[in-house]
Write a protein that holds these residues in place. Structure first.
Motif, mmCIF file in Angstrom:
data_model
loop_
_atom_site.group_PDB
_atom_site.id
_atom_site.type_symbol
_atom_site.label_atom_id
_atom_site.label_comp_id
_atom_site.label_asym_id
_atom_site.label_seq_id
_atom_site.Cartn_x
_atom_site.Cartn_y
_atom_site.Cartn_z
ATOM 1 N N SER A 348 0.819 -1.212 0.000
ATOM 2 C CA SER A 348 0.000 0.000 0.000
ATOM 3 C C SER A 348 0.854 1.264 0.000
ATOM 4 C CB SER A 348 -0.931 -0.010 1.219
ATOM 5 O OG SER A 348 -1.712 1.158 1.278
ATOM 6 N N ILE A 349 1.958 1.257 0.744
ATOM 7 C CA ILE A 349 2.853 2.417 0.770
ATOM 8 C C ILE A 349 3.343 2.728 -0.638
ATOM 9 C CG2 ILE A 349 5.130 3.220 1.519
ATOM 10 C CD1 ILE A 349 4.623 1.752 4.175
ATOM 11 N N TYR A 350 3.785 1.695 -1.346
ATOM 12 C CA TYR A 350 4.299 1.904 -2.699
ATOM 13 C C TYR A 350 3.190 2.279 -3.679
ATOM 14 C CZ TYR A 350 8.586 -0.254 -0.924
ATOM 15 O OH TYR A 350 9.721 -0.545 -0.202
ATOM 16 N N ARG A 351 2.018 1.648 -3.536
ATOM 17 C CA ARG A 351 0.920 1.935 -4.459
ATOM 18 C C ARG A 351 0.415 3.363 -4.278
ATOM 19 N NH1 ARG A 351 -3.288 -0.807 -3.093
ATOM 20 N NH2 ARG A 351 -2.446 -2.021 -1.350
ATOM 21 N N ASN A 352 0.244 3.786 -3.022
ATOM 22 C CA ASN A 352 -0.223 5.146 -2.767
ATOM 23 C C ASN A 352 0.770 6.185 -3.278
ATOM 24 O OD1 ASN A 352 -2.773 4.868 -1.467
ATOM 25 N ND2 ASN A 352 -1.750 4.152 0.375
ATOM 26 N N THR A 353 2.053 5.936 -3.023
ATOM 27 C CA THR A 353 3.070 6.891 -3.456
ATOM 28 C C THR A 353 3.114 6.984 -4.975
ATOM 29 O OG1 THR A 353 4.364 6.335 -1.490
ATOM 30 C CG2 THR A 353 5.501 7.512 -3.247
ATOM 31 N N MET A 354 3.001 5.844 -5.647
ATOM 32 C CA MET A 354 2.982 5.839 -7.104
ATOM 33 C C MET A 354 1.797 6.644 -7.626
ATOM 34 S SD MET A 354 2.790 2.567 -9.727
ATOM 35 C CE MET A 354 4.244 1.770 -9.072
ATOM 36 N N MET A 355 0.627 6.455 -7.025
ATOM 37 C CA MET A 355 -0.564 7.188 -7.452
ATOM 38 C C MET A 355 -0.400 8.687 -7.266
ATOM 39 S SD MET A 355 -3.278 5.668 -8.694
ATOM 40 C CE MET A 355 -4.405 6.966 -8.229
ATOM 41 N N GLN A 356 0.134 9.093 -6.122
ATOM 42 C CA GLN A 356 0.202 10.513 -5.807
ATOM 43 C C GLN A 356 1.334 11.226 -6.532
ATOM 44 O OE1 GLN A 356 0.427 10.143 -1.546
ATOM 45 N NE2 GLN A 356 -1.773 10.321 -1.287
ATOM 46 N N ALA A 357 2.417 10.505 -6.841
ATOM 47 C CA ALA A 357 3.573 11.134 -7.477
ATOM 48 C C ALA A 357 3.486 11.113 -8.998
ATOM 49 C CB ALA A 357 4.857 10.436 -7.025
ATOM 50 N N ALA A 358 2.917 10.060 -9.577
ATOM 51 C CA ALA A 358 2.955 9.898 -11.033
ATOM 52 C C ALA A 358 1.747 10.492 -11.746
ATOM 53 C CB ALA A 358 3.076 8.405 -11.378
ATOM 54 N N VAL A 359 0.669 10.756 -11.022
ATOM 55 C CA VAL A 359 -0.565 11.262 -11.641
ATOM 56 C C VAL A 359 -0.637 12.777 -11.464
ATOM 57 C CG1 VAL A 359 -3.085 11.152 -11.598
ATOM 58 C CG2 VAL A 359 -1.744 9.084 -11.222
ATOM 59 N N PRO A 360 -0.891 13.563 -12.521
ATOM 60 C CA PRO A 360 -0.996 15.028 -12.396
ATOM 61 C C PRO A 360 -2.200 15.432 -11.555
ATOM 62 C CG PRO A 360 -1.583 14.306 -14.615
ATOM 63 C CD PRO A 360 -1.019 13.115 -13.925
ATOM 64 N N ASP A 361 -2.103 16.616 -10.911
ATOM 65 C CA ASP A 361 -3.134 17.043 -9.966
ATOM 66 C C ASP A 361 -4.510 17.119 -10.598
ATOM 67 O OD1 ASP A 361 -3.602 18.265 -7.169
ATOM 68 O OD2 ASP A 361 -4.553 19.706 -8.513
ATOM 69 N N ALA A 362 -4.618 17.592 -11.823
ATOM 70 C CA ALA A 362 -5.922 17.760 -12.473
ATOM 71 C C ALA A 362 -6.608 16.427 -12.729
ATOM 72 C CB ALA A 362 -5.762 18.512 -13.790
ATOM 73 N N MET A 363 -5.842 15.331 -12.709
ATOM 74 C CA MET A 363 -6.381 14.001 -12.963
ATOM 75 C C MET A 363 -6.442 13.166 -11.684
ATOM 76 S SD MET A 363 -7.490 12.319 -15.631
ATOM 77 C CE MET A 363 -6.760 13.368 -16.901
ATOM 78 N N ARG A 364 -5.893 13.699 -10.592
ATOM 79 C CA ARG A 364 -5.672 12.893 -9.396
ATOM 80 C C ARG A 364 -6.979 12.429 -8.745
ATOM 81 N NH1 ARG A 364 -1.876 16.045 -6.776
ATOM 82 N NH2 ARG A 364 -0.259 15.029 -8.014
ATOM 83 N N GLY A 365 -7.992 13.278 -8.716
ATOM 84 C CA GLY A 365 -9.245 12.884 -8.093
ATOM 85 C C GLY A 365 -9.885 11.703 -8.800
ATOM 86 N N ARG A 366 -9.942 11.763 -10.139
ATOM 87 C CA ARG A 366 -10.551 10.661 -10.889
ATOM 88 C C ARG A 366 -9.774 9.361 -10.724
ATOM 89 N NH1 ARG A 366 -11.007 14.231 -16.181
ATOM 90 N NH2 ARG A 366 -9.608 15.459 -14.876
ATOM 91 N N LEU A 367 -8.446 9.446 -10.777
ATOM 92 C CA LEU A 367 -7.646 8.239 -10.613
ATOM 93 C C LEU A 367 -7.705 7.721 -9.178
ATOM 94 C CD1 LEU A 367 -5.912 6.752 -12.819
ATOM 95 C CD2 LEU A 367 -6.773 8.996 -13.457
ATOM 96 N N GLN A 368 -7.786 8.636 -8.203
ATOM 97 C CA GLN A 368 -7.973 8.189 -6.825
ATOM 98 C C GLN A 368 -9.334 7.542 -6.640
ATOM 99 O OE1 GLN A 368 -5.923 7.900 -4.446
ATOM 100 N NE2 GLN A 368 -4.201 9.199 -5.012
ATOM 101 N N GLY A 369 -10.342 8.044 -7.375
ATOM 102 C CA GLY A 369 -11.646 7.403 -7.327
ATOM 103 C C GLY A 369 -11.589 5.973 -7.805
ATOM 104 N N VAL A 370 -10.899 5.749 -8.924
ATOM 105 C CA VAL A 370 -10.728 4.387 -9.426
ATOM 106 C C VAL A 370 -9.914 3.568 -8.435
ATOM 107 C CG1 VAL A 370 -9.765 2.986 -11.287
ATOM 108 C CG2 VAL A 370 -10.903 5.149 -11.818
ATOM 109 N N PHE A 371 -8.876 4.185 -7.870
ATOM 110 C CA PHE A 371 -8.018 3.505 -6.898
ATOM 111 C C PHE A 371 -8.821 3.049 -5.677
ATOM 112 C CE2 PHE A 371 -4.844 3.807 -3.368
ATOM 113 C CZ PHE A 371 -3.987 2.806 -3.810
#
Length: 430
Positions: A348-371
């Motif tokens: 989870s530490i690695y998955r969360n960090t990958m999501m937050q670091a690799a995804v741009p802010d304008a797309m982060r909410g939608r990708l976090q929703g899928v996550f």
């Protein structure tokens, strides 16, 4: 916190970022209440029906609204003030939990009310989790994201250690009403953590919620092979390696000990999560996050396999009861589950960090929703797998088979994805 440098958890996200610290504290306290309700609803349904399948259906009933809310909530988080979206989601959760407590105290609770309110809670929590996670990279620098994920592991460990154990104890001593009521009180802390945040509107191009926003997010995900692979790996782990739905029956008919055993088994997962976060200094320094996810999930499958073996031994032993449990086997089962919690937390530490670091802010909410849909939806599919298979076979069979499947499937997929295995946290690419 004292200790050898590089070994113990990095507390700097809390000490250097007051807004993150307040949200973390509020999420932790309200999370304890949420775990109280989660375990109590499971025990409540089992008490009303005596059916493990009915318990599994509590999780399944919330799957569709959770998926829809997660996806739409992610779009809301990418279009509006994320603080406001998170506050509204917390309000819905608060009201539905208060209604659950009121119905129980009045004696008006039914299996259908438990299903409906669980569905509402699942949907609201899905929106809230996606939004709060998307907020984190706006509060702390990128090089502290892994440390923040480890701190969230501590929070999760505390909530799942305290919540289920207290739920089992409170249900055994006082009944269901008090447990739900305590959750209502603890939920108030979430409002404090969110209310004191600054306004957090998305950065970059804003797409209004709707089909265009969903398609935009889907197109990004199609190009984001590393993000997509971590979703798949987590779905496999949670589908075949999530035995939570079996715990009420294990305490009643296999290991013995009743509700207290149910709470101990659930808390054991959190003990592993908490311990692995507490000593996460070197974990967060490891830069090859794709490889770390692969190894952690394979270790998770091995721990679930060991848990299934313990249950198999218990099935061949003398019958256990609530007052005469198999104490040694309960201890071994808790150890296996603690290892599973530790492995899942590292992943989870690695998955969360990958999501937050690799995804741009304008797309982060939608990708976090899928996550969040993946993270929360996977266990619900796993509940259906474990509950259905246990109904037609035996309680020990789902984790035994599931552990084998997790190890084999993840090993095959990871070795066919060299780009994922080579993911470098110092050069994040989605």
């Amino acid at each position: 916190m004292s200790g050898r440098p590089g070994v113990l958890i990095d507390l700097s996200p809390l000490t250097e970022n007051p807004a993150f610290a307040r949200m973390w504290i509020g999420s932790t306290l309200s999370g304890i209440g949420g775990q109280l309700t989660l375990v109590t609803v499971m025990l409540h349904v089992f008490a009303l029906t005596g059916s493990t399948f009915a318990v599994s259906m509590i999780a399944v009933a919330g799957l569709v609204p959770m998926v829809l809310a997660g996806l739409y909530g992610g779009m809301l988080a990418d279009a509006f003030d994320r603080r406001l979206v998170a506050l509204i989601a917390a309000t819905v959760t608060f009201v539905s939990t208060a209604l659950l407590a009121a119905l129980t105290w009045s004696g008006g609770e039914t299996i259908w009310w438990l299903y409906v309110l669980s569905m509402i809670n699942s949907a609201a929590n899905s929106v809230g989790m996606a939004t709060r996670t998307a907020i984190v990279p706006r509060l702390i620098p990128r090089d502290k994201l892994a440390a923040a994920s480890a701190l969230n592991g501590v929070a999760f460990g505390l909530t799942v250690m305290a919540g289920p154990a207290l739920a089992g104890l409170l249900v055994a001593l006082t009944g269901y009403g008090w447990t739900y009521t305590i959750d209502v009180v603890l939920m108030l802390s979430m409002f404090l953590g969110l209310w004191t945040l600054p306004s957090l509107r998305p950065e970059g191009e804003v797409v209004r919620p709707g089909l265009a926003s969903l398609v935009d997010g889907w197109r990004f995900l199609r190009r984001a092979g590393n993000i997509r692979m971590q979703y798949i790996v987590d779905i496999i782990a949670m589908t075949f390696g999530q035995p939570l739905v079996l715990f009420p029956a294990l305490g009643t008919v296999l290991l013995g000990g009743g509700a207290l055993t149910t709470g101990l088994l659930t808390a054991a997962v959190a003990v592993g999560t908490f311990a692995s976060s507490l000593f996460s200094g070197r974990v967060v320094q490891y830069r090859w996050h794709g490889r770390g996810i692969e190894r952690a999930v394979e270790a998770y499958g091995a721990a679930i396999l060991l848990f299934g073996l313990v249950l198999l031994v218990s099935a061949g032993a003398s019958p256990a009861t609530e007052t005469a449990p198999h104490i040694a086997l309960i201890v071994l089962a808790c150890i296996a589950l603690a290892f599973s919690g530790a492995a899942d937390n590292v992943s989870s530490i690695y998955r969360n960090t990958m999501m937050q670091a690799a995804v741009p802010d304008a797309m982060r909410g939608r990708l976090q929703g899928v996550f969040i849909v993946v993270v929360a939806g996977g266990p619900r599919v796993g509940a259906l797998y474990a509950g259905t298979l246990a109904t037609f076979t035996a309680l020990w069979f789902p984790p035994l088979l599931g552990g084998f499947l997790v190890i084999a499937l993840v090993a095959i997929l990871a070795r066919r994805s060299p780009r994922f295995r080579g993911y470098d946290a110092e050069n994040p690419e989605p």
